[in-house]
Design a protein around this motif. Sequence first.
Motif, PDB file in Angstrom:
ATOM      1  N   THR A   1       0.467  -0.803  -0.168  1.00 44.25           N
ATOM      2  CA  THR A   1      -0.130   0.032  -0.159  1.00 44.25           C
ATOM      3  C   THR A   1       0.955   1.523  -0.253  1.00 44.25           C
ATOM      4  N   GLU A   2       0.939   1.423  -0.945  1.00 43.89           N
ATOM      5  CA  GLU A   2       1.308   3.432  -1.050  1.00 43.89           C
ATOM      6  C   GLU A   2       0.513   4.317   0.277  1.00 43.89           C
ATOM      7  N   VAL A   3       1.583   5.086   0.931  1.00 45.87           N
ATOM      8  CA  VAL A   3       1.700   6.038   2.486  1.00 45.87           C
ATOM      9  C   VAL A   3       1.203   7.370   2.075  1.00 45.87           C
ATOM     10  N   GLY A   4       1.878   7.838   0.288  1.00 39.69           N
ATOM     11  CA  GLY A   4       2.331   8.907   0.819  1.00 39.69           C
ATOM     12  C   GLY A   4       2.560   9.580   0.971  1.00 39.69           C
ATOM     13  N   GLU A   5       3.502  11.322   0.545  1.00 42.93           N
ATOM     14  CA  GLU A   5       4.052  11.991   1.026  1.00 42.93           C
ATOM     15  C   GLU A   5       3.501  11.529   2.842  1.00 42.93           C
ATOM     16  N   ARG A   6       4.823  11.535   3.343  1.00 42.94           N
ATOM     17  CA  ARG A   6       5.515  11.774   4.926  1.00 42.94           C
ATOM     18  C   ARG A   6       3.991  10.694   5.915  1.00 42.94           C
ATOM     19  N   GLY A   7       3.330   9.963   4.279  1.00 41.92           N
ATOM     20  CA  GLY A   7       3.057   9.187   5.112  1.00 41.92           C
ATOM     21  C   GLY A   7       1.329   9.792   5.067  1.00 41.92           C
ATOM     22  N   VAL A   8       1.006  10.392   4.515  1.00 40.75           N
ATOM     23  CA  VAL A   8      -0.055  11.086   4.928  1.00 40.75           C
ATOM     24  C   VAL A   8      -1.574  10.684   4.894  1.00 40.75           C
ATOM     25  N   LYS A   9      -1.416   9.096   4.121  1.00 42.89           N
ATOM     26  CA  LYS A   9      -2.368   8.294   4.029  1.00 42.89           C
ATOM     27  C   LYS A   9      -2.741   7.492   4.739  1.00 42.89           C
ATOM     28  N   LEU A  10      -2.504   7.451   5.796  1.00 38.68           N
ATOM     29  CA  LEU A  10      -2.274   6.735   7.001  1.00 38.68           C
ATOM     30  C   LEU A  10      -2.545   7.912   8.300  1.00 38.68           C
ATOM     31  N   SER A  11      -3.112   6.949   9.701  1.00 34.62           N
ATOM     32  CA  SER A  11      -4.038   7.456  10.832  1.00 34.62           C
ATOM     33  C   SER A  11      -2.779   8.030  11.140  1.00 34.62           C
ATOM     34  N   GLY A  12      -2.703   8.959  12.004  1.00 36.08           N
ATOM     35  CA  GLY A  12      -1.280   9.340  13.075  1.00 36.08           C
ATOM     36  C   GLY A  12      -1.111   8.105  14.403  1.00 36.08           C
ATOM     37  N   GLY A  13      -2.528   7.272  14.376  1.00 36.51           N
ATOM     38  CA  GLY A  13      -1.582   5.866  14.878  1.00 36.51           C
ATOM     39  C   GLY A  13      -1.382   5.322  13.987  1.00 36.51           C
ATOM     40  N   GLN A  14      -1.444   4.805  13.518  1.00 37.65           N
ATOM     41  CA  GLN A  14      -1.443   3.877  12.560  1.00 37.65           C
ATOM     42  C   GLN A  14       0.250   3.827  12.112  1.00 37.65           C
ATOM     43  N   ARG A  15       1.096   5.433  11.836  1.00 34.46           N
ATOM     44  CA  ARG A  15       1.757   5.988  11.068  1.00 34.46           C
ATOM     45  C   ARG A  15       3.172   5.338  12.303  1.00 34.46           C
ATOM     46  N   GLN A  16       2.371   5.306  13.525  1.00 28.44           N
ATOM     47  CA  GLN A  16       3.291   5.209  14.895  1.00 28.44           C
ATOM     48  C   GLN A  16       3.041   3.597  14.689  1.00 28.44           C
ATOM     49  N   ARG A  17       2.739   2.762  14.308  1.00 28.36           N
ATOM     50  CA  ARG A  17       2.619   1.562  14.751  1.00 28.36           C
ATOM     51  C   ARG A  17       2.998   0.919  13.698  1.00 28.36           C
ATOM     52  N   ILE A  18       3.415   1.376  12.471  1.00 24.94           N
ATOM     53  CA  ILE A  18       4.538   0.909  11.640  1.00 24.94           C
ATOM     54  C   ILE A  18       6.095   1.363  12.395  1.00 24.94           C
ATOM     55  N   ALA A  19       5.955   2.411  12.736  1.00 25.05           N
ATOM     56  CA  ALA A  19       7.501   2.903  13.318  1.00 25.05           C
ATOM     57  C   ALA A  19       7.709   2.584  14.660  1.00 25.05           C
ATOM     58  N   ILE A  20       7.075   1.424  14.802  1.00 24.70           N
ATOM     59  CA  ILE A  20       7.484   0.181  16.102  1.00 24.70           C
ATOM     60  C   ILE A  20       7.628  -0.870  15.487  1.00 24.70           C
ATOM     61  N   ALA A  21       6.762  -1.375  14.389  1.00 21.89           N
ATOM     62  CA  ALA A  21       7.128  -2.148  13.417  1.00 21.89           C
ATOM     63  C   ALA A  21       8.235  -2.319  13.194  1.00 21.89           C
ATOM     64  N   ARG A  22       9.043  -1.234  12.572  1.00 19.26           N
ATOM     65  CA  ARG A  22      10.266  -0.730  11.846  1.00 19.26           C
ATOM     66  C   ARG A  22      11.304  -1.167  12.671  1.00 19.26           C
ATOM     67  N   ALA A  23      11.234  -0.104  14.097  1.00 22.44           N
ATOM     68  CA  ALA A  23      11.855  -0.471  15.498  1.00 22.44           C
ATOM     69  C   ALA A  23      12.067  -1.753  15.655  1.00 22.44           C
ATOM     70  N   PHE A  24      10.916  -2.699  15.353  1.00 22.44           N
ATOM     71  CA  PHE A  24      11.038  -4.188  16.440  1.00 22.44           C
ATOM     72  C   PHE A  24      12.045  -5.688  14.661  1.00 22.44           C
ATOM     73  N   LEU A  25      11.978  -4.303  13.689  1.00 13.86           N
ATOM     74  CA  LEU A  25      12.507  -5.810  12.665  1.00 13.86           C
ATOM     75  C   LEU A  25      13.974  -5.217  13.003  1.00 13.86           C
ATOM     76  N   ARG A  26      14.570  -3.894  13.474  1.00 13.54           N
ATOM     77  CA  ARG A  26      15.810  -3.703  13.216  1.00 13.54           C
ATOM     78  C   ARG A  26      16.122  -4.588  14.429  1.00 13.54           C
ATOM     79  N   ASP A  27      15.634  -4.591  15.769  1.00 12.27           N
ATOM     80  CA  ASP A  27      15.915  -5.340  16.915  1.00 12.27           C
ATOM     81  C   ASP A  27      17.191  -4.127  17.058  1.00 12.27           C
ATOM     82  N   PRO A  28      17.058  -3.083  18.606  1.00 12.14           N
ATOM     83  CA  PRO A  28      17.649  -1.835  18.744  1.00 12.14           C
ATOM     84  C   PRO A  28      18.152  -2.772  19.938  1.00 12.14           C
ATOM     85  N   LYS A  29      19.344  -1.887  20.064  1.00 15.21           N
ATOM     86  CA  LYS A  29      19.992  -3.055  22.000  1.00 15.21           C
ATOM     87  C   LYS A  29      19.528  -1.602  23.162  1.00 15.21           C
ATOM     88  N   ILE A  30      19.752  -0.364  22.013  1.00 11.27           N
ATOM     89  CA  ILE A  30      18.697   0.789  23.331  1.00 11.27           C
ATOM     90  C   ILE A  30      17.559   1.714  22.080  1.00 11.27           C
TER      91      ILE A  30
END
Length: 578
Positions: free
Chosen positions: A469-498
């Motif tokens: 799914t295309e999210v649009g410039e700056r993710g404008v096609k998604l709600s704030g909560g949806q963008r946040q959850r994708i950002a958290i999923a992105r962090a999970f994928l990286r498995d950060p130490k900090i």
Amino acid sequence: MDQKQNGLKPFFSLILSTKIPKFAIIVGLIASVITTIVGLAIPLLTRELVDGFSLASLSLSFIFLIAAVFILQAVIDGVSTYLLAAAGQQIVAQLREKMWTKLIRLPISYFDKQQSGESVSRVVNDTGIVKDLISQHFPQFISGLISIIGAVTILLIMDWKMTLIMLLAVPFTLIIMIPLGKTMAKVSRGLQDETATFSGNIQQTLGEIRLMKSSNAEQFEENKGFGGIKKLLGFGLKEAKIFALIGPFMYLVVMVVIVMIIAYGGIRVSNGTMSTGSLVAFLLYLFQIVFPITSFAMFFTQLQKAKGATERIINILDIPLENGQDGKQMDISNEPLQVRNLSFSYSDDDSPVIKDISFDANPGEMIAFAGPSGGGKTTMFGLLERYYEPTGGEITIGGTSIHALSLASWRSQIGYVSQESAMMAGTIRANLCYGLEHADDIPDDQLWAVCKMAYADQFIESFPNRLDTEVGERGVKLSGGQRQRIAIARAFLRDPKILMMDEATASLDSQSEGIVQQALSRLMEGRTTFVIAHRLSTIVDADQIIFIENGEVTGIGTHRELISNHDLYREFAEQQLT
């Protein structure tokens, strides 16, 4: 850099810093020289045709010879034009690669001071000016110079008296053209600067289009845009005035010379001291001299533009990169982080934003930064992320300064979730994998797993194209909560130490906040976490709360400890928690 002192040296140094396609340039210039030499032969053939003209003398071989000369000139000219244009394109592509590579590795402090649109203009417009000089104007200058030298030499041999009459126009031309060229250079440099500024303003306005519309600022931005357009118009009109002087002046000079040559040549033809064919050839050579001289004005104007563009390109290429491009690799898992006597100011003239801050963060702890707005919390995050270099003190991880690590190693082990949940235009898949090596090889199962952990899988499955799914410039096609959850999923994928979180739920509605908070709690498990707290309810369970006021730590402790011994924290808690 003092451009006036350095002259053309920086320009040639910049060009030589690229892998110049020598074969294309050499063959292209040789072809250009051959074209010019062939062109010099045409008036001589014309003289023979005119002087010996009769139907009987028009042999088929002579006609074929003239046709062959014209065709040969056209073919070689086409080859020359392509090769030199291709060489110019390759050189400018390398310059753009160098500038782009440099720009994306410059420190954040550069972008704090510089409009992004202006930098874009340097990469696109300024390099384009250099390309035009290399691929168009420089070859024209070389071939024109050869044409002039060859034509004048032939004319001196043919008739030196008439040649001297023609050359009388040269000093008069130079007297007018040199001042006009200098004026044109100033106008051109001003036009380049104004174009960069205008590009920056346009990009900024369009980038914040929602702010502009919600603020009813259309009229303000319209007036601002019109102001920039009028400035560009002013420079354009100045250029037009100079061209309006150059064109008619050159036309006048040419016409005067032609009339003088025809008058004097006509007398010579009538008294038999010159043939008609020689007069025709003389006039043709005259045109081969006049046209290159006219193009010389454009060459020197473009040369001045290229000098200005070179100065700006070199200024960007000379800016030091972010420190840590070549630091060491280190696994920071289960390592304590220490901050000792940390201070920072944005410039030497500014007062410190961070003043002598010290604290420890043990593996797996949650460290929260609280305090009044403008106290230095976000700056502290910038220092931890290594967006900025501290002006005093240091940050260490496992006893090693974080500035001894490579930026790639350090940042790959940090997960950052902000309020804005920055997203790039593209698909959900591209945003999840953004910046990861071998992103194309990450299986869908892994992507769906991290989305599920971030409670993002359900709304993604509801889209027809799901992960694509295309999210649009700056993710404008998604709600704030949806963008946040994708950002958290992105962090999970990286498995950060900090993990670093700038109050990631502050701008969400209560329903989205609950879901995102669950996802964040899951993400924080077993990781050292730093949180900027705008709402104390999110940090009451933090292992340490660091209260910052005016860049200084005025209290460190748990929520319960600060309630009992820190007046301002207690006041904040009473306002928000009761």
